[in-house]
Design a protein around this motif. Sequence first.
Motif, PDB file in Angstrom:
ATOM      1  N   SER A 176       0.851  -1.192   0.000  1.00 24.61           N
ATOM      2  CA  SER A 176       0.000   0.000   0.000  1.00 24.61           C
ATOM      3  C   SER A 176       0.887   1.242   0.000  1.00 24.61           C
ATOM      4  O   SER A 176       2.077   1.179   0.275  1.00 24.61           O
ATOM      5  CB  SER A 176      -0.886  -0.018   1.249  1.00 24.61           C
ATOM      6  OG  SER A 176      -1.753   1.077   1.269  1.00 24.61           O
ATOM      7  N   HIS A 177       0.282   2.378  -0.301  1.00 25.83           N
ATOM      8  CA  HIS A 177       1.020   3.639  -0.335  1.00 25.83           C
ATOM      9  C   HIS A 177       0.526   4.544   0.790  1.00 25.83           C
ATOM     10  O   HIS A 177      -0.651   4.892   0.838  1.00 25.83           O
ATOM     11  CB  HIS A 177       0.828   4.338  -1.684  1.00 25.83           C
ATOM     12  CG  HIS A 177       1.536   5.649  -1.764  1.00 25.83           C
ATOM     13  ND1 HIS A 177       2.892   5.754  -1.855  1.00 25.83           N
ATOM     14  CD2 HIS A 177       1.057   6.913  -1.725  1.00 25.83           C
ATOM     15  CE1 HIS A 177       3.231   7.035  -1.899  1.00 25.83           C
ATOM     16  NE2 HIS A 177       2.136   7.755  -1.811  1.00 25.83           N
ATOM     17  N   PRO A 178       1.425   4.955   1.718  1.00 25.39           N
ATOM     18  CA  PRO A 178       0.994   5.863   2.781  1.00 25.39           C
ATOM     19  C   PRO A 178       0.720   7.261   2.231  1.00 25.39           C
ATOM     20  O   PRO A 178       1.474   7.761   1.406  1.00 25.39           O
ATOM     21  CB  PRO A 178       2.182   5.875   3.743  1.00 25.39           C
ATOM     22  CG  PRO A 178       3.354   5.500   2.913  1.00 25.39           C
ATOM     23  CD  PRO A 178       2.841   4.611   1.817  1.00 25.39           C
ATOM     24  N   VAL A 179      -0.371   7.865   2.699  1.00 24.53           N
ATOM     25  CA  VAL A 179      -0.727   9.210   2.247  1.00 24.53           C
ATOM     26  C   VAL A 179       0.134  10.245   2.958  1.00 24.53           C
ATOM     27  O   VAL A 179       0.765  11.081   2.331  1.00 24.53           O
ATOM     28  CB  VAL A 179      -2.224   9.490   2.476  1.00 24.53           C
ATOM     29  CG1 VAL A 179      -2.562  10.928   2.127  1.00 24.53           C
ATOM     30  CG2 VAL A 179      -3.066   8.527   1.642  1.00 24.53           C
ATOM     31  N   GLN A 180       0.169  10.207   4.272  1.00 29.45           N
ATOM     32  CA  GLN A 180       1.015  11.103   5.062  1.00 29.45           C
ATOM     33  C   GLN A 180       1.539  10.302   6.241  1.00 29.45           C
ATOM     34  O   GLN A 180       0.912   9.338   6.677  1.00 29.45           O
ATOM     35  CB  GLN A 180       0.243  12.315   5.557  1.00 29.45           C
ATOM     36  CG  GLN A 180      -0.169  13.233   4.437  1.00 29.45           C
ATOM     37  CD  GLN A 180      -0.282  14.671   4.906  1.00 29.45           C
ATOM     38  OE1 GLN A 180      -0.228  14.970   6.088  1.00 29.45           O
ATOM     39  NE2 GLN A 180      -0.419  15.569   3.966  1.00 29.45           N
ATOM     40  N   LEU A 181       2.681  10.723   6.759  1.00 27.40           N
ATOM     41  CA  LEU A 181       3.336   9.955   7.810  1.00 27.40           C
ATOM     42  C   LEU A 181       3.254  10.655   9.158  1.00 27.40           C
ATOM     43  O   LEU A 181       3.220  11.884   9.240  1.00 27.40           O
ATOM     44  CB  LEU A 181       4.801   9.717   7.438  1.00 27.40           C
ATOM     45  CG  LEU A 181       5.000   8.915   6.151  1.00 27.40           C
ATOM     46  CD1 LEU A 181       6.478   8.900   5.781  1.00 27.40           C
ATOM     47  CD2 LEU A 181       4.460   7.503   6.292  1.00 27.40           C
ATOM     48  N   ARG A 182       3.252   9.835  10.207  1.00 28.65           N
ATOM     49  CA  ARG A 182       3.239  10.302  11.587  1.00 28.65           C
ATOM     50  C   ARG A 182       4.349   9.593  12.347  1.00 28.65           C
ATOM     51  O   ARG A 182       4.633   8.416  12.111  1.00 28.65           O
ATOM     52  CB  ARG A 182       1.897   9.986  12.256  1.00 28.65           C
ATOM     53  CG  ARG A 182       0.679  10.480  11.467  1.00 28.65           C
ATOM     54  CD  ARG A 182       0.605  11.991  11.458  1.00 28.65           C
ATOM     55  NE  ARG A 182      -0.551  12.462  10.712  1.00 28.65           N
ATOM     56  CZ  ARG A 182      -0.479  13.130   9.574  1.00 28.65           C
ATOM     57  NH1 ARG A 182       0.698  13.392   9.014  1.00 28.65           N
ATOM     58  NH2 ARG A 182      -1.554  13.550   8.963  1.00 28.65           N
ATOM     59  N   LEU A 183       4.975  10.294  13.309  1.00 30.29           N
ATOM     60  CA  LEU A 183       6.046   9.760  14.126  1.00 30.29           C
ATOM     61  C   LEU A 183       5.567   9.631  15.567  1.00 30.29           C
ATOM     62  O   LEU A 183       5.120  10.614  16.167  1.00 30.29           O
ATOM     63  CB  LEU A 183       7.263  10.692  14.074  1.00 30.29           C
ATOM     64  CG  LEU A 183       8.425  10.340  14.993  1.00 30.29           C
ATOM     65  CD1 LEU A 183       9.121   9.069  14.515  1.00 30.29           C
ATOM     66  CD2 LEU A 183       9.411  11.500  15.055  1.00 30.29           C
ATOM     67  N   CYS A 184       5.669   8.425  16.124  1.00 33.60           N
ATOM     68  CA  CYS A 184       5.331   8.206  17.522  1.00 33.60           C
ATOM     69  C   CYS A 184       6.399   8.869  18.382  1.00 33.60           C
ATOM     70  O   CYS A 184       7.595   8.601  18.221  1.00 33.60           O
ATOM     71  CB  CYS A 184       5.259   6.712  17.827  1.00 33.60           C
ATOM     72  SG  CYS A 184       4.975   6.369  19.578  1.00 33.60           S
ATOM     73  N   LEU A 185       5.985   9.728  19.293  1.00 34.53           N
ATOM     74  CA  LEU A 185       6.930  10.463  20.123  1.00 34.53           C
ATOM     75  C   LEU A 185       7.347   9.697  21.371  1.00 34.53           C
ATOM     76  O   LEU A 185       8.112  10.212  22.181  1.00 34.53           O
ATOM     77  CB  LEU A 185       6.366  11.834  20.486  1.00 34.53           C
ATOM     78  CG  LEU A 185       6.231  12.774  19.286  1.00 34.53           C
ATOM     79  CD1 LEU A 185       5.620  14.100  19.710  1.00 34.53           C
ATOM     80  CD2 LEU A 185       7.573  12.985  18.607  1.00 34.53           C
ATOM     81  N   ILE A 186       6.913   8.462  21.501  1.00 34.84           N
ATOM     82  CA  ILE A 186       7.371   7.595  22.575  1.00 34.84           C
ATOM     83  C   ILE A 186       8.471   6.663  22.077  1.00 34.84           C
ATOM     84  O   ILE A 186       9.511   6.526  22.695  1.00 34.84           O
ATOM     85  CB  ILE A 186       6.218   6.771  23.170  1.00 34.84           C
ATOM     86  CG1 ILE A 186       5.153   7.678  23.772  1.00 34.84           C
ATOM     87  CG2 ILE A 186       6.733   5.758  24.199  1.00 34.84           C
ATOM     88  CD1 ILE A 186       5.610   8.520  24.947  1.00 34.84           C
ATOM     89  N   CYS A 187       8.254   6.027  20.901  1.00 34.79           N
ATOM     90  CA  CYS A 187       9.189   4.986  20.461  1.00 34.79           C
ATOM     91  C   CYS A 187       9.832   5.228  19.098  1.00 34.79           C
ATOM     92  O   CYS A 187      10.739   4.496  18.716  1.00 34.79           O
ATOM     93  CB  CYS A 187       8.498   3.630  20.459  1.00 34.79           C
ATOM     94  SG  CYS A 187       7.256   3.429  19.151  1.00 34.79           S
TER      95      CYS A 187
END
Length: 86
Positions: free
Chosen positions: A30-41
């Motif tokens: 699949s193709h990610p639309v936008q990315l997010r970063l977990c600020l814990i890990c």
Amino acid sequence: MKQCTHADALPHPEPEPLSETCLECLAAGSHPVQLRLCLICGDVGCCDSSPLRHATEHFKETGHPIMRTFEPGENWRWCFVDHVLV
């Protein structure tokens, strides 16, 4: 106005990203639309506009409350527990 109750517990400095893209999307073809970063890990997942919504799934699986955008030129954070921008 509702505020985030989890921001004070975030690690400093923030974790290094574990990847440059959503590895779950790559594995699924699949193709990610936008990315997010977990600020814990440091996990990188795709947003809810992506078909597989891996950032939200990461929160559901781990309970890690806050993610930030991992998109160039953007600078915001979201608390999944309190449903507010941080």
